[in-house]
Motif scaffolding. Structure first.
Motif, PDB file in Angstrom:
ATOM      1  N   ASP A 246      30.200   1.516 -33.047  1.00 17.70           N
ATOM      2  CA  ASP A 246      30.718   0.615 -32.015  1.00 17.70           C
ATOM      3  C   ASP A 246      32.144   0.163 -32.314  1.00 17.70           C
ATOM      4  O   ASP A 246      32.972   0.052 -31.437  1.00 17.70           O
ATOM      5  CB  ASP A 246      29.825  -0.623 -31.907  1.00 17.70           C
ATOM      6  CG  ASP A 246      28.590  -0.337 -31.090  1.00 17.70           C
ATOM      7  OD1 ASP A 246      28.597   0.704 -30.402  1.00 17.70           O
ATOM      8  OD2 ASP A 246      27.645  -1.108 -31.132  1.00 17.70           O
TER       9      ASP A 246
ATOM     10  N   VAL B 261      26.353   9.257 -28.667  1.00 16.49           N
ATOM     11  CA  VAL B 261      25.430   8.294 -29.278  1.00 16.49           C
ATOM     12  C   VAL B 261      26.243   7.110 -29.764  1.00 16.49           C
ATOM     13  O   VAL B 261      27.169   7.272 -30.548  1.00 16.49           O
ATOM     14  CB  VAL B 261      24.656   8.920 -30.450  1.00 16.49           C
ATOM     15  CG1 VAL B 261      23.747   7.884 -31.087  1.00 16.49           C
ATOM     16  CG2 VAL B 261      23.868  10.106 -29.985  1.00 16.49           C
ATOM     17  N   ARG B 262      25.919   5.931 -29.262  1.00 17.68           N
ATOM     18  CA  ARG B 262      26.653   4.739 -29.661  1.00 17.68           C
ATOM     19  C   ARG B 262      25.862   4.027 -30.753  1.00 17.68           C
ATOM     20  O   ARG B 262      24.976   3.229 -30.466  1.00 17.68           O
ATOM     21  CB  ARG B 262      26.823   3.805 -28.463  1.00 17.68           C
ATOM     22  CG  ARG B 262      27.560   4.458 -27.322  1.00 17.68           C
ATOM     23  CD  ARG B 262      27.388   3.640 -26.074  1.00 17.68           C
ATOM     24  NE  ARG B 262      28.367   4.028 -25.058  1.00 17.68           N
ATOM     25  CZ  ARG B 262      28.372   3.535 -23.838  1.00 17.68           C
ATOM     26  NH1 ARG B 262      27.480   2.663 -23.485  1.00 17.68           N
ATOM     27  NH2 ARG B 262      29.282   3.926 -22.966  1.00 17.68           N
ATOM     28  N   ALA B 263      26.174   4.340 -31.973  1.00 16.39           N
ATOM     29  CA  ALA B 263      25.436   3.737 -33.083  1.00 16.39           C
ATOM     30  C   ALA B 263      26.035   2.383 -33.410  1.00 16.39           C
ATOM     31  O   ALA B 263      27.242   2.198 -33.348  1.00 16.39           O
ATOM     32  CB  ALA B 263      25.496   4.648 -34.290  1.00 16.39           C
ATOM     33  N   ALA B 264      25.170   1.447 -33.751  1.00 14.66           N
ATOM     34  CA  ALA B 264      25.648   0.091 -34.013  1.00 14.66           C
ATOM     35  C   ALA B 264      26.291   0.008 -35.400  1.00 14.66           C
ATOM     36  O   ALA B 264      27.278  -0.678 -35.579  1.00 14.66           O
ATOM     37  CB  ALA B 264      24.503  -0.898 -33.902  1.00 14.66           C
TER      38      ALA B 264
ATOM     39  N   THR C  91      21.319   9.343 -37.598  1.00 10.09           N
ATOM     40  CA  THR C  91      21.301  10.094 -36.343  1.00 10.09           C
ATOM     41  C   THR C  91      21.984  11.439 -36.520  1.00 10.09           C
ATOM     42  O   THR C  91      21.487  12.463 -36.060  1.00 10.09           O
ATOM     43  CB  THR C  91      22.025   9.297 -35.247  1.00 10.09           C
ATOM     44  OG1 THR C  91      21.455   8.004 -35.180  1.00 10.09           O
ATOM     45  CG2 THR C  91      21.914   9.980 -33.918  1.00 10.09           C
TER      46      THR C  91
END
Lengths: 262, 480
Positions: A87, A114-117, A125
């Motif tokens: 992010d 994919v929006r990984a935190a 992922t």
């Protein structure tokens, strides 16, 4: 130390050596980039089924993104591309724009984002994705120095990539290179557009790419240009076509209208 | 005002709705707590969760009641009487005062609970069972109850003996319907809290389970059974729910959604494992779970196709499976694909949509083609919110800047192309938005920016006095 033990050690050493050299990539698993000198240094192109790292300073993020996108476009060849990003990097360098992507000549339809935190979930992922052979390439975009991405994590990614044949590309913005199991490591900067008159069409992505590490060949530093029409890298064109020639192939719509009406 | 009271207080003659001062006068050493209706609602909904173990059809009957539709469920618990006994005893043990009854209609059952707990009325016996109860048991409201009493109709039997038209004329159609339902003539449908799932499998444990391995094993066995029963009807699951019933009454539900119908139990198993691994607050077994239920709440018909002939289709299946797995772990909203939008406003030209639901659409989307032999006209990285830059001066009023400061660094402009004027969509916008003039810019270092001036010079931007002001400048994107 007894002789038997010595010989056992020797056998083990031999095994380790064989494991380490087993990674030699077959020539047909290399993708030609299009830039002659770089391809020569890479022994015929970028290796598939391996991890490649691209580093850059914080403000060079867009240039490095362009370079990684170019590599991904070459490697994945119309197969789906999974782009995993943190992010935070979106705040720093902006979101990956699909309009910009299609302007580079690449296909936005193939991109799954994919929006990984955080870094952990991004790493996990990407390791998962690298094991899925339906993908063409997996890009992992990380911002800043991270403790989590160590030699073990890098090794995991490499093993997953080798198992499935998917290429992993790491975009590390605002980070210093650390030891890893990557096949190649690049340092990216934006290069100024080639000199030309004020009216020349400038603005094609030009990269100052430095190959810092190459497992199976020499390193080097080149100016590489991304050719948006042919979707490959090339030597920069020093004297591009002047824009004045443009009307020859682009008819003025007003004229066309007039002719039809008249 | 007294909101609720316990048995001891009731014996002293206090009643609900009594002013607190009166109650204090009757009983000086009364212990009083503030009513917390929110917590009450939460408790009743928790109890409803717990009641899910008896039937999927549980409806709330505010403020203190629950309806359970146990049609076809009772035999699983050894008959109606045994079910009622189990339910009351279990709730009693947790410290709740319960009054429960079973009857052919929900209204009749509710009337029964107000008088005698634990009654079971067979079909057709409703009128007989509630005949002798006072009219207040119907729960028709203060005005009607008083009205009935004044008319001399003390018990429900009295009311029932009058003709329906008389009752309707005096007390309204709603009351006469309520009465009819209570007497077993027709029934009001209950509205369950959750829609009943299409397929349910569950496993009960005499000895509660608590270890992760046991839970995983149970889930995978349940998945096998669920998929087998769905397969018979050619269905695949799009949405799966696992409910864990803890021995102390807490119920935890975990949901997994998939992009395309799942037909293999191994996939279900793996999705749940990913989801359980990634839970922010892990599954807390406490003293163990005594029941685990797996249900498919959304299903789709699956067309069986021969896949191996077409490698491309196969690839897409695998991609969809990967997306499902990632979404199960980090959330469906975090995995996106992009759809082009028909607008020229740069920030809304692309829509990010959930990859689980829009993968097929995104794969087929028509993107505007780029102009051949032109350099990129749109930046590769676009800021969600354009970032303001400081421009000292522009030599030509409408022209681009010669240098600017962005993020505390000064950039000298070497090359410029523009302006590309983008006017806002006046037919869509609600406030006044300004026309933007975009410039492609390269600085001395070779960094390429996409900057714009917000508003036409001397045309759109005014200061407080109505005089033309200088418009702001922003960086909107970065070119590769």
């Amino acid at each position: 130390m007894s002789g038997a033990r010595m010989s056992a050690l020797a056998i083990l050493r031999g095994q380790i050596e064989r494991i380490e050299t087993a990674e030699v990539v077959h020539p047909r698993d290399r993708i030609v980039l299009g830039h002659g000198a770089a391809d020569a240094a890479l022994k015929g192109g970028l290796a598939r089924a391996a991890i490649h790292e691209v580093f850059c300073e914080g403000r060079q993020g867009a240039a490095a993104t362009g370079f990684v996108m170019g590599l991904a476009g070459r490697v994945s060849a119309r197969r789906p591309l999974l782009w995993v990003r943190q992010d935070f990097s979106e705040l720093e360098t902006g979101a990956l724009s699909m309009s910009g992507l299609s302007e580079l000549g690449l296909d936005p339809r193939c991109v799954v984002m994919v929006r990984a935190a955080d870094v952990e979930s991004a790493l996990r992922t990407s390791a998962d994705a690298l094991a899925c052979d339906a993908l063409g390439a997996v890009v992992l975009e990380l911002w800043g120095e991270t403790r989590q991405f160590d030699l073990v994590a890098s090794r995991k990614l490499t093993l997953a990539a080798q198992g499935s044949g998917v290429t992993g590309l790491l975009l590390r913005m605002a980070a210093q290179p650390l030891p890893s199991t990557a096949e190649t490591r690049w340092m990216l900067r934006a290069a100024p557009s080639p000199p030309g008159s004020v009216w020349s069409a400038w603005g094609a992505p030009v990269f100052d790419a430095e190959l810092l590490r190459n497992r199976h060949g020499p390193c080097g530093r080149w100016i590489m240009e991304w050719n948006c029409d042919e979707c490959q890298f090339s030597e920069p064109s020093t004297y591009p076509q002047p824009v004045a020639a443009a009307p020859a192939h682009r008819q003025d719509p007003a004229v066309l209208q007039q002719r039809r009406a008249g | 005002m007294i909101h609720a009271l316990d048995e001891a207080a009731e014996r002293l003659g206090l009643y609900i709705g009594q002013p607190l001062a009166n109650a204090r006068a009757m009983c000086p050493d009364l212990r009083v707590f503030d009513a917390d209706t929110v917590a009450d609602t939460k408790t009743i909904s928790d109890i409803a969760d717990w009641c899910d173990r008896f039937t999927p059809l549980v409806a709330l009957d505010p403020p203190h009641g629950l309806f359970l539709d146990i049609t076809g469920c009772a035999h699983l618990f050894g008959g109606e009487a045994a079910l009622l006994r189990t339910l009351v005893r279990a709730l009693d043990r947790q410290g709740f005062a319960v009054s429960a009854a079973i009857a052919g209609t929900s209204v009749c059952a509710r009337t029964l609970t107000r008088q005698v707990s634990g009654t079971i009325v067979a079909d057709g016996g409703e009128a007989e069972a509630i005949r002798s109860f006072p009219v207040s048991a119907l729960g028709a409201g203060e005005a009607i109850t008083t009205g009935l009493r004044r008319a001399g109709l003390k018990s429900i039997g009295d009311v029932a003996s009058r003709s329906a038209s008389e009752i309707t004329a005096r007390f309204g159609a709603r009351f006469s319907t309520l009465l009819a339902h209570a007497l077993g003539q027709g029934d009001a449908p209950i509205s369950p809290r959750k829609p009943p799932p299409d397929y349910i499998v569950e496993k009960r444990f005499a000895e509660p389970i608590a270890t992760d391995t046991m839970i995983a094993m149970t889930l995978s066995r349940l998945a096998d059974t669920l998929i087998a029963s769905m397969e018979k009807q050619g269905k695949g699951a799009r949405r799966l729910e696992a409910a864990f019933f803890r021995t102390d009454g807490v119920v935890r539900t975990i949901t997994v959604e998939t992009g395309r119908p799942v037909t293999r139990s191994a996939v279900v198993d793996r999705l749940f494992r990913e989801r359980l691994d990634a839970l922010a607050d892990p599954l807390d077994p406490g003293f163990g779970f005594d029941m685990v239920r797996l249900s498919a709440s959304r299903t789709e018909i699956v067309v069986q196709e021969q896949r191996d002939l077409d490698a491309h289709v196969h690839d897409n299946d695998e991609l969809a499976a990967l997306i499902d797995r990632i979404a199960a772990r980090i959330g469906g909203r975090r995995v996106v694909v992009h759809l082009p939008q028909d607008t020229h406003i740069p920030e809304s030209a692309v829509l990010a949509a959930s990859a689980q639901h829009h993968l097929a659409a995104a794969m087929q989307a028509e993107w505007p083609a780029r102009v051949a032999s032109e350099p990129p006209l749109r930046p590769l990285r676009l800021f969600d919110k354009p970032e303001p830059i400081k421009v000292p001066f522009a030599t030509v009023p409408d022209g681009p800047p010669h240098q600017f400061t962005w993020r505390r660094a000064l950039h000298a402009v070497v090359r410029v192309e523009g302006p590309e004027r983008i006017a806002m969509e006046w037919w869509r916008q609600d406030g006044k938005q300004l026309t933007r003039d975009y410039f492609r810019i390269e600085d001395a270092e070779g960094l390429r920016f996409w900057i714009f001036r917000d508003g036409l010079y001397e045309g759109e931007v005014f200061d407080g006095d109505g005089k033309p002001a200088s418009p702001g400048w922003y960086v909107h994107g970065l070119f590769a």
